[in-house]
Scaffold this motif. Structure first.
Motif, short mmCIF file in Angstrom:
data_model
loop_
_atom_site.label_atom_id
_atom_site.label_comp_id
_atom_site.label_asym_id
_atom_site.label_seq_id
_atom_site.Cartn_x
_atom_site.Cartn_y
_atom_site.Cartn_z
N ALA A 13 0.85 -1.20 0.00
CA ALA A 13 0.00 0.00 0.00
C ALA A 13 0.88 1.24 0.00
N ARG A 14 0.40 2.29 -0.66
CA ARG A 14 1.10 3.58 -0.68
C ARG A 14 0.17 4.62 -0.07
N SER A 15 0.75 5.60 0.61
CA SER A 15 -0.06 6.67 1.20
C SER A 15 0.71 7.97 1.15
N GLY A 16 0.00 9.05 1.38
CA GLY A 16 0.64 10.36 1.36
C GLY A 16 -0.35 11.43 1.76
N VAL A 17 0.06 12.66 1.53
CA VAL A 17 -0.78 13.82 1.83
C VAL A 17 -0.94 14.62 0.55
N SER A 18 -2.14 14.97 0.21
CA SER A 18 -2.42 15.74 -0.99
C SER A 18 -1.85 17.14 -0.86
N ALA A 19 -1.06 17.54 -1.86
CA ALA A 19 -0.48 18.88 -1.86
C ALA A 19 -1.57 19.93 -2.06
N ARG A 20 -2.63 19.57 -2.77
CA ARG A 20 -3.69 20.51 -3.09
C ARG A 20 -4.65 20.72 -1.92
N THR A 21 -5.07 19.62 -1.26
CA THR A 21 -6.08 19.73 -0.20
C THR A 21 -5.53 19.54 1.20
N GLY A 22 -4.36 18.91 1.33
CA GLY A 22 -3.81 18.64 2.64
C GLY A 22 -4.38 17.39 3.30
N ASN A 23 -5.27 16.69 2.60
CA ASN A 23 -5.86 15.47 3.14
C ASN A 23 -4.94 14.27 2.89
N THR A 24 -5.01 13.29 3.79
CA THR A 24 -4.22 12.07 3.59
C THR A 24 -4.95 11.16 2.61
N LYS A 26 -4.64 7.00 0.57
CA LYS A 26 -4.02 5.68 0.58
C LYS A 26 -4.53 4.92 -0.64
N THR A 27 -3.63 4.18 -1.29
CA THR A 27 -3.99 3.37 -2.45
C THR A 27 -3.21 2.05 -2.38
#
Length: 134
Positions: A13-24, A26-27
């Motif tokens: 699984a990969r995860s991160g934080v959206s640069a546009r919205t700041g929301n986390t 996961k995919t």
């Protein structure tokens, strides 16, 4: 679109934080292989969102039918396909083949009529009355 087969790989699984919205976010990617045919086909698809990953609970070896959308995106002048699952359900078992034993207490399925074309599907090259668009 749908694809039915057996899960042969569950990728990390990969995860991160959206640069546009700041929301986390996961995919997770999975590899599915169709269950029949001499030359089985494989497809990598992803499930986006932690809630969907948990809801579908995809495991190695499962027989599944995956409903998905295909989209393409451009990155640095190159194009990439994105195959994102929007529904995953257990595959329905195939009907028994003709002559196969039927489980006790069940009635054998009636044979479906076979449609035969009235004319050959290969018309002569000179027949221009075809309604094909090309």
């Amino acid at each position: 679109m749908e694809f039915t087969g057996r899960i042969i790989a569950v990728l990390e699984a990969r995860s991160g934080v959206s640069a546009r919205t700041g929301n986390t976010w996961k995919t997770q990617d999975y590899v599915i292989e169709e269950s029949m045919g001499q030359f089985p086909k494989r497809m990598v698809f992803n499930v986006f969102g932690e809630d969907n990953i948990q809801r579908f609970n995809i495991q190695m070896g499962q027989e599944l039918t995956v409903s998905f959308d295909v989209n393409a995106r451009e990155y640095n002048g190159r194009w990439f396909n994105d195959i994102r699952a929007w529904n995953v359900v257990p595959a329905t078992p195939a009907a028994p083949a003709a002559g196969a034993p039927v489980a006790a207490g069940t009635a054998p399925a009636a044979a479906a009529p076979v449609a035969t074309p009235a004319t050959s599907t290969f018309e002569s090259a000179e027949d221009s009355s075809s309604d094909l668009p090309f």
